[in-house]
Scaffold this motif. Structure first.
Motif, PDB file in Angstrom:
ATOM      1  N   TRP A  71       0.916  -1.204  -0.043  1.00  0.00           N
ATOM      2  CA  TRP A  71       0.090  -0.083  -0.178  1.00  0.00           C
ATOM      3  C   TRP A  71       0.923   1.426  -0.122  1.00  0.00           C
ATOM      4  O   TRP A  71       0.796   2.148  -0.825  1.00  0.00           O
TER       5      TRP A  71
ATOM      6  N   LYS B  16       2.472   1.685  -3.186  1.00  0.00           N
ATOM      7  CA  LYS B  16       1.960   2.139  -4.355  1.00  0.00           C
ATOM      8  C   LYS B  16       1.789   3.606  -4.274  1.00  0.00           C
ATOM      9  O   LYS B  16       1.534   4.177  -5.107  1.00  0.00           O
ATOM     10  N   LEU B  17       1.838   4.026  -3.014  1.00  0.00           N
ATOM     11  CA  LEU B  17       1.598   5.600  -2.780  1.00  0.00           C
ATOM     12  C   LEU B  17       3.040   6.214  -3.104  1.00  0.00           C
ATOM     13  O   LEU B  17       3.026   7.549  -3.461  1.00  0.00           O
ATOM     14  N   GLY B  18       4.066   5.584  -3.261  1.00  0.00           N
ATOM     15  CA  GLY B  18       5.490   5.940  -3.682  1.00  0.00           C
ATOM     16  C   GLY B  18       5.992   6.769  -2.586  1.00  0.00           C
ATOM     17  O   GLY B  18       6.861   7.477  -2.614  1.00  0.00           O
ATOM     18  N   ILE B  19       5.717   6.279  -1.088  1.00  0.00           N
ATOM     19  CA  ILE B  19       6.139   6.659  -0.019  1.00  0.00           C
ATOM     20  C   ILE B  19       6.946   5.828   0.854  1.00  0.00           C
ATOM     21  O   ILE B  19       7.161   6.021   2.126  1.00  0.00           O
TER      22      ILE B  19
END
Lengths: 432, 344
Positions: free
Chosen positions: A229, A232-235
């Protein structure tokens, strides 16, 4: 009537860099972090991997619980999420640290627990694994069963697990093992949960319903589904290095564990000669009511929370000497915090240092884990450096503590913000 | 000339004194001739659609001017059918800008709280309405338009330039092709947003003459043609959400290299429309063939995911970043999708 004062008299951290305050503080002083890459397999096939700050050498048996309690907890979370175990153990550490003596059968000690998604990721992984078992024919295969029989089988398989996932069960388990009979609450305000829980707990004391409350938060984010998750947010920091407020920040790294504190009515703590870490002066709490992951960009509700906290404590911004921000090393998140600090403080600059690089991001428990480090720092008169902060981001216009500083801190602020638009700021004062 | 100005000023002062200053600004939508507006629409069905849109637009506009309570103006907009409500809200926002001349209560600094009162789900339209007014009133003062936009939400301020571009296209472009030069006075992405608004106006001008629309786009600087098609995509969905298949039939007219820009506009319009009335959007999308609705729902998911992913970015132009990343994903999706393959 004069407002009751609330003080912190016990702390119990469980982190990747130490269980208990001594180990933790020693690691902070030695600038240790404990991040390693963890790989996940399905059977023998590699599913993926990510860096995480893992709690090592953790044994529930070492905490002095009865063997019956240990057995119950192991059954509860066998081979699964350890969030409940971390919660319970950190509560025990904090209670022991507070040297509070109480009657297990008759007391009014309150309990406030926080966790982002207790047990959910473990549960999702189990469902996925079971689906594979069914497909591969290891479990009763679908063609041999009617739909109702299949669903019934699945239900039976997960029934107990689902029941135990309910947050009231977490409260129940911890209260039962520790024998706490006061008001109890479970709070989930994402990463800011710890400060929301602290505020709710302090109101229990100020209302006069109880004199002592245990506040605990924990998380076990060691599951692939959780990582995917954030990825997917790139963090998620793929190199495993959290660089809060750094120009080259690239996201967070999970950290296992949890933290608990014991808060107490000041007069009660004084009367029993308790060690007081700090006084909780009050907090500010707001909600962006905008987007889930991205902070509000017009009205700065985080700054509003900070001003609320200052008003509540009757302090001016210039009296704050140290700030411990959320510092999750995300693009917008850190920038928003810097903006908030600039807006509230203007030309006055308190020291600013972030602790997540030591412990990893403990999600629902992070605010309490970091608060414990902040309390230790206030007690020891040392402001720990922010690890991995080497290149300041010129856009942020704030200065971060890069080396440990010997400095007596009287008043400090803990900032915390979370997905869903939660903003929280809590202020603490050292009592001489 | 001087006498006329003095007379007008006197009338306005009298109306101001009587608190009916807004009367000269009120517009009767029934008396607006779409041919005089320059719209090249022939088919009666579509002419009627534009009349309905104008009725809603000026309904909201007049309500916002005449109602002292913003919430009441919002309620008036809400009385229109769901397809036309956004236009009523856009008109109301434009009237808001006019009110800002006469009352500090409506200063653009206070625009966002009042936008909440007018109808929070329609805030996209409010920014566009402000831009529309900027185009009418401040065309020759681009610095003023920039200053107004700087007071707005940093994410949505670009929509104001979209409104500016729309007004320019609708009222000025056909009379004077150089009208588009005003866009060059805006920096960076603001200029591109103007072209997006201009593209929306092209749909209104040529909605039943795709060849002319395409010809007009082909005369635009190549760097901005994609933005024009995004505007067309936006307008198609906004004007014809009740017949979303038009978005696909019109896509046949769009040159392949601009197809992802066009569907970017379609997606952004759906995103905005969902915010305004998700049930109505669902109802409209159900009219599509499953393959088409799947495509649009996937596009919406991309918009959502890319929005959430903004948290990883440290730049300040979030709207630009969002739009750009959605466009990239749509481009990839189009290459794989049945829509693209059926066109090949």
């Amino acid at each position: 009537m004069e407002k009751k004062r609330v003080v912190i008299t016990g702390i119990g951290p469980i982190t990747a860099v130490g269980t208990g305050k001594r180990q933790l503080w020693d690691s902070i002083l030695h600038r240790r972090s404990n991040v390693s890459r963890q790989e996940h397999y399905i059977d023998e096939e590699l599913w993926g991997g990510f860096h995480i700050a893992k709690v090592s050498d953790f044994r529930l048996e070492d905490f002095g619980f009865s063997s019956a309690a240990v057995r119950v907890f192991k059954e509860c979370q066998e081979n699964g999420s350890r969030d409940l175990i971390y919660m319970l153990s950190s509560c025990k550490l904090a209670l022991d640290d507070s040297r509070l003596v109480y009657d297990r059968d008759d007391n009014d000690i309150g309990l406030a627990l926080t966790c982002e998604n207790p047990g959910i990721d473990d549960f999702i992984c189990r469902i996925i694994e079971n689906t594979i078992e069914i497909i591969e024919g290891r479990a009763p295969a679908l063609p041999d069963l009617t739909k109702i029989e299949f669903i019934q089988r699945l239900y039976e398989r997960f029934q107990k697990k689902v029941y135990n996932l309910q947050t009231f069960m977490y409260l129940h388990q911890v209260s039962r093992v520790l024998g706490l009979h006061g008001e109890s609450l479970f709070i989930n305000n994402a990463c800011a949960s710890g400060l929301f829980a602290l505020e709710a707990a302090s109101r229990m004391i100020r209302s006069g319903r109880t004199k002592t409350v245990v506040v605990a938060g924990a998380d076990d984010p060691s599951f692939m589904t959780k990582y995917l998750w954030f990825k997917k947010l790139g963090i998620y920091s793929e190199d495993g290095v959290m660089r809060p407020f750094d120009r080259n920040r690239n996201g967070l790294v999970f950290g296992e564990g949890g933290g608990a504190i014991v808060i107490e009515d000041f007069a009660h703590a004084q009367s029993r000669g308790a060690r007081i870490y700090a006084e909780y002066l009050g907090g500010g709490f707001t909600q962006d009511a905008w987007k889930v992951t991205v902070p509000s960009m017009t009205t700065n509700f985080y700054a509003k929370a900070f001003r609320q906290a200052l008003d509540c404590a009757g302090l001016g911004a210039e009296e704050i000497e140290l700030i411990n921000p959320h510092g999750a090393a995300t693009g917008i998140g850190d920038k928003y915090e810097a903006l908030t600090i600039n807006e509230v403080f203007g030309s006055h600059r308190p020291l600013i240092t972030a602790f997540k690089p030591y412990t990893g991001h403990n999600l629902g428990g992070c605010a309490l884990v970091e608060l414990i480090i902040l309390l230790l720092a206030m007690g020891e008169g040392i402001v720990p450096a922010t690890l991995n902060h080497t290149t300041p981001d010129p856009d942020m216009k704030i200065e971060i503590v890069k080396e440990h500083l010997t400095r007596s801190i009287r008043i400090a602020a803990k900032m915390s913000c979370g997905f869903g638009g939660y903003n929280a700021v809590a202020l603490f004062k050292k009592i001489q | 000339m001087l006498t006329a100005i003095i007379t007008m000023a006197s009338v306005l002062l009298c109306l101001l004194a009587a608190r009916r200053w807004y009367v000269p600004f009120l517009r009767n939508p029934d008396r607006i001739d779409i041919d005089k507006l320059g719209l090249k629409i022939v088919k009666e069905e579509r002419r009627q659609r534009v009349r309905d849109i104008l009725t809603a637009f000026f309904g909201g506009f007049n309500a916002m001017l005449s109602e002292s309570d913003t919430r009441k103006a919002g309620a008036h907009c809400e009385a229109f059918p769901p397809l036309f409500r956004p236009f009523a809200q856009e008109g109301a926002a434009m009237a808001f800008s006019i009110r800002s001349f006469f009352s500090f209560k409506y200063s653009t600094r206070k625009f966002e709280p009042l936008s909440d009162q007018l109808g929070r789900p329609y805030f996209f339209m409010h920014y566009i309405g402000i831009g529309f007014w900027c185009g009418m009133a401040w065309r020759r003062w681009p610095k003023l338009v920039i200053r107004i936009s700087e007071r707005l939400h940093p994410f949505y301020k670009y929509l104001c330039f979209d409104g500016f571009g729309f007004e320019t296209g609708l009222f000025n472009y056909l009379k004077d092709k150089n009208a588009l030069n005003s866009f060059s006075r805006f920096p960076g992405f603001a200029r591109r947003a103007c072209y997006q608004g201009f593209g929306r106006s092209l749909w209104f001008l040529y909605m039943d003459d795709p060849a002319s629309l395409r010809r007009q786009v082909s005369t635009i600087d190549e760097a901005y043609r994609g933005d024009c098609y995004s505007g067309v995509g936006l307008a198609v969905i906004f004007t014809h959400l009740d017949a979303p298949e038009i978005a696909f039939s019109f896509s046949e007219q769009v040159e392949t290299e601009y197809l992802s820009d066009y569907f970017l506009g379609v997606s952004l319009a759906l995103y905005a429309r969902r915010m305004m009335n998700p049930d109505y959007l669902d109802q409209c999308l159900q009219k599509l063939a499953p393959r088409q609705s799947d495509f649009l729902l996937s596009a919406l998911r991309i918009c959502d995911l890319r929005f959430d992913q903004l948290i990883a970015r440290s730049t300040s132009d979030h709207y630009r970043d969002w739009r750009q990343s959605v466009a990239e994903d749509l481009d990839a999706m189009l290459h794989q999708s049945a829509v693209a393959s059926s066109r090949r």
